[in-house]
Every structure is written in structure tokens, then in C-alpha cells.
Design a protein around this motif. Structure first.
Motif, short mmCIF file in Angstrom:
data_model
loop_
_atom_site.label_atom_id
_atom_site.label_comp_id
_atom_site.label_asym_id
_atom_site.label_seq_id
_atom_site.Cartn_x
_atom_site.Cartn_y
_atom_site.Cartn_z
N PRO A 209 0.84 -1.21 0.00
CA PRO A 209 0.00 0.00 0.00
C PRO A 209 0.87 1.26 0.00
O PRO A 209 2.02 1.24 0.45
N ARG B 27 -4.02 3.41 8.54
CA ARG B 27 -3.72 3.02 7.16
C ARG B 27 -2.34 3.49 6.73
O ARG B 27 -1.71 2.87 5.88
N LEU C 17 0.49 0.88 7.11
CA LEU C 17 0.29 -0.45 6.53
C LEU C 17 1.36 -0.70 5.48
O LEU C 17 1.49 0.07 4.52
N GLN D 290 0.14 -6.01 2.04
CA GLN D 290 -1.21 -6.57 2.01
C GLN D 290 -1.20 -7.79 1.11
O GLN D 290 -0.88 -7.69 -0.08
N ASN E 262 -3.54 -10.51 -0.47
CA ASN E 262 -4.94 -10.78 -0.77
C ASN E 262 -5.15 -12.27 -0.99
O ASN E 262 -4.38 -12.91 -1.73
N GLN F 31 -7.61 -11.19 3.57
CA GLN F 31 -6.37 -10.42 3.63
C GLN F 31 -5.49 -10.87 4.79
O GLN F 31 -5.98 -11.29 5.82
N LEU G 134 -2.27 -8.88 6.66
CA LEU G 134 -1.67 -7.55 6.66
C LEU G 134 -0.44 -7.50 7.54
O LEU G 134 -0.40 -8.15 8.59
N TRP H 247 1.60 -4.48 9.43
CA TRP H 247 1.55 -3.06 9.82
C TRP H 247 2.76 -2.78 10.70
O TRP H 247 3.13 -3.58 11.55
#
Length: 298
Positions: free
Chosen positions: A28, A91, A94, A97, A99, A117, A119, A121
Motif C-alpha cells: 500500500p 492506514r 500499513l 497486504q 490478498n 487479507q 496484513l 503493519w
């Protein structure tokens, strides 16, 4: 901050993705300090598209997402990293990601689960994510790690550290000696074992090593039961963005100048060892085996 209990909690929290297939891997948009990601995102995505997640493991303070073709996504959270299924705290931090499509375990319900997902972070950008083959994991990670802290024996720990002149608290942070213990839990386990954190390893007796390992495994397993420790900065969260609760059970960590909860005679003290804070009771943690220069300052 994440140590073995927090990373083990992350590992258990993402077990529902076993059986899912990876649709894509993306970074991201993030204007913060980039994490170490290897290989580059384009190759990362190419190698994982269509691959099935076959297992979730842990190596010390690292989460391993096992995928087909004998490779794994190795995630090392370090200071502020989180492995999540849902609801990242912000966000803007992040970093990765992954998927996923539906798999056989997607029916496992989570009250906050946002299916599809995985993630990563990281507020400070100190964590790392690497895609490695099993051979590379053995050559680059396993060879550098000692026995896992939940599996090591008293004899095993003693054999690794008994000749060291380091203070036992400092030595326990050495991941090549024992994997998974960090600053917080080292202080807690030494308090429960009744061992002065400044005691040199080469001055510990056989019974003391047994007490250390017994306390180590008790503290770590108890912390896992409570899903780790979320400290005052609120950074650590479990896989569904919930707080751990073991901080309510800390006996010495970050409790300087409070009465000792065991002997009730001493006051918890804070000292600095290897640039890290150590908390202990000078009364019920015995003053044995100190380095002469330290003993003279007491």
C-alpha cells in the motif's frame, strides 16, 4: 517490542488462512520509512500468486507463513510490527497486504474478521518481510537461533551460557543462545526465579539454571494464555486488533519504586543493562555471583 508470547499470539491468530490461496501481494502507498522487503514487490507477488498457504509457523520472534513449493513468508515484527487479519491501527503505516481467496478454513468465525487479507503493519518501519525457501530459512535463520525458549532444557541453556561472563539478564536476550526471550519477559522470569539479573552466567549453579528455565517456560506460557502484553504505548495488538492482557500480571516490569509483590520488604528497582531497562527486587533476588565492579557499587 513483540517477544515470543506476542509473536506466538500472532501466529495462532492467523491460523484461519491455512488452505487459502494467494491472489496478489501489494505494498500500500506509505510515505513513512520503508520496511525491508525481499525480494522486490514485483517478484514477491509473482512467486506467490496462486500458491496455497499450507501452514503457519514460528522461529523465535518471527512468524512464518508456509506456502506451496517449500517456501515461506518470514515476518519479523521487531519493535512495532503487527501481523493482522483485520483493522490495522492506521492506514498510513500499513506496509504489506496479501490478498487471499476463500479456503477451507474461511468458515472459522472472528467477530472482527475481514476475510481475504493478511496484513503487515509497522509504525516505525523496523520490521522485515522476506520470502525464503526452506533451504534459505535453514541457512539464514535457523543456523543463527538457539533452541526455542518453550523447548529448551536447563542443561541445554546451561551448556550454552555457563562459560559466559555476561550478566544473566543480558545473556537471555541473545537469540543465538535461546530464541524468543526479550527484555520484558527476561525481567519477569528472573524475578520469579529469584535470580539477581546482574549475576554472571559463569557463577550460576545447577539449581539456579533449573529455576530460570522453569520460570521462563511458566512466564511465557502464561503470557501466551493472556495473548501477550499491550504496554502503555498501545502498539501491540493481536491478529484481530485486540489488546493483550498479560500486562495486568506483570510483577516487576515497569513497576519501579513500587513495593515488591513477593517479599513486601523490598522496592522494585530499575537499572540499565546493555542499554535496556531492567526491573528487579534487590531483597528477594539474591545478590550472588556479581561481577566485582558491580558488587563494589552496591
Amino acid at each position: 517490542m513483540p517477544e515470543l508470547p506476542e509473536v506466538e499470539t500472532m501466529r495462532r491468530g492467523i491460523l484461519p488462512i491455512i488452505g487459502c490461496k494467494i491472489e496478489s501481494v501489494v505494498c500500500p502507498r506509505c510515505e513513512r520509512k520503508p520496511i525491508l522487503l525481499s525480494p522486490a514487490i514485483e517478484e514477491f507477488d509473482r512467486r506467490l500468486r496462486g500458491k496455497q498457504v499450507v501452514g503457519i509457523g514460528r522461529r523465535g520472534k518471527r512468524v512464518l507463513v508456509e506456502v506451496e513449493e517449500e517456501q515461506a513468508i518470514v515476518i519479523e515484527p521487531r519493535m512495532t510490527g503487527l501481523v493482522l487479519l483485520a483493522d490495522p491501527p492506521t492506514r498510513e503505516h500499513l506496509r504489506l497486504q496479501i490478498n487471499l481467496n476463500s479456503g477451507p478454513n474461511q468458515s472459522v468465525s472472528h467477530p472482527k474478521r475481514q476475510g481475504g487479507q493478511l496484513l503487515f503493519w509497522d509504525r516505525r518501519g523496523l520490521g522485515t518481510v522476506r520470502l525464503l525457501t526452506h533451504k534459505e530459512i535453514r541457512e539464514q535463520i535457523d543456523i543463527k537461533l538457539g533452541t526455542d525458549a518453550l523447548e529448551i532444557t536447563a542443561d541445554g541453556l546451561r551448556d550454552r551460557l555457563r562459560k559466559s561472563q555476561r550478566a544473566i539478564k543480558v545473556a537471555l536476550l541473545d537469540q543465538s543462545a535461546v530464541a524468543g526471550v526479550g527484555n520484558l519477559y527476561a525481567a519477569e522470569l528472573l524475578f520469579r526465579a529469584g535470580i539477581d539479573p546482574r549475576t554472571r552466567c559463569d557463577r550460576l549453579s545447577g539449581p539456579q539454571w533449573k529455576r530460570i528455565v522453569c520460570a521462563m517456560q511458566h512466564v511465557l506460557n502464561e503470557a501466551i494464555l493472556y495473548e501477550g502484553s499491550t504496554l502503555s504505548d498501545g502498539t501491540y495488538r493481536n491478529a484481530i486488533n485486540g489488546e493483550g492482557s498479560y500486562q495486568a500480571h506483570h510483577l516487576v516490569y515497569d513497576r519501579a519504586q513500587t513495593p515488591c509483590p513477593r517479599c513486601e520488604e523490598g522496592t522494585i528497582q530499575r537499572i540499565v543493562q546493555a542499554q535496556r531497562s531492567t526491573f528487579f527486587c534487590p531483597i528477594c533476588q539474591r545478590k550472588r555471583g556479581l561481577h566485582p565492579t558491580l558488587a563494589s557499587r552496591r
